[in-house]
Write an enzyme that holds these catalytic residues in place. Structure first.
Site, PDB file in Angstrom:
ATOM      1  N   CYS A  51       0.732  -1.187  -0.044  1.00 32.00           N
ATOM      2  CA  CYS A  51       0.147   0.102  -0.203  1.00 32.00           C
ATOM      3  C   CYS A  51       0.843   1.291   0.129  1.00 32.00           C
ATOM      4  O   CYS A  51       1.885   1.122   0.567  1.00 32.00           O
ATOM      5  CB  CYS A  51      -0.929  -0.081   1.231  1.00 32.00           C
ATOM      6  N   GLN A  52       0.546   2.333  -0.719  1.00 24.88           N
ATOM      7  CA  GLN A  52       1.165   3.512  -0.837  1.00 24.88           C
ATOM      8  C   GLN A  52       1.269   4.121   0.642  1.00 24.88           C
ATOM      9  O   GLN A  52       2.258   4.678   1.056  1.00 24.88           O
ATOM     10  CB  GLN A  52       0.551   4.615  -1.657  1.00 24.88           C
TER      11      GLN A  52
END
Length: 140
Positions: A51-52
């Site tokens: 995930c960013q």
């Protein structure tokens, strides 16, 4: 209420908003109402990789049902994981494992997300199912 009914309710609630920014404000609001996650659980073991933003997911089994706890350092990401928590929390592992998670496509949210954030939705759904699978294997 079944998982499918909770999903349909979410889709209907989101469809009330004509504008996608209003939909995101609603999602961010869901994130703000997540039960607080224990700070000790915000560790690498609970981090959703890929995930960013940083997203933590923890799960516990209570009376044969899975309880999810989640948090993120990003408001929109916290709202996104809150969507899944709202739908899957307090369900049995088997119900979670057989749930159709494509409902997120029907919300129209993915179209306005950067590809990395849209991919994070798939990672979140996968991680929640993996947590449920761990509990399912201990119950049979």
């Amino acid at each position: 209420m079944t998982i499918a009914e909770k999903q349909q309710q979410l889709i209907e609630e989101l469809s009330l908003f004509q504008d996608w920014t209003e939909r995101y404000e609603y999602v961010i609001g869901l994130g703000k109402h997540l039960a607080p996650m224990d700070e000790a659980a915000k560790n690498p073991d609970h981090l959703i990789k890929g995930c960013q933003s940083q997203v933590w997911l923890d799960a516990k089994s209570e009376d044969g049902k899975v309880r999810y706890f989640a948090d993120s350092d990003s408001l929109i990401t916290k709202g996104m994981i809150a969507l899944f928590v709202k739908v899957l929390d307090d369900e049995t592992p088997d119900q979670i494992l057989t749930a159709d998670m494509s409902f997120i496509d029907q919300t129209g949210l993915k179209e306005h997300l950067a590809p990395t954030r849209a991919n994070a939705l798939n990672l979140m759904a996968t991680q929640m199912k993996q947590r449920a699978l761990a509990f399912a294997s201990t119950q049979h």
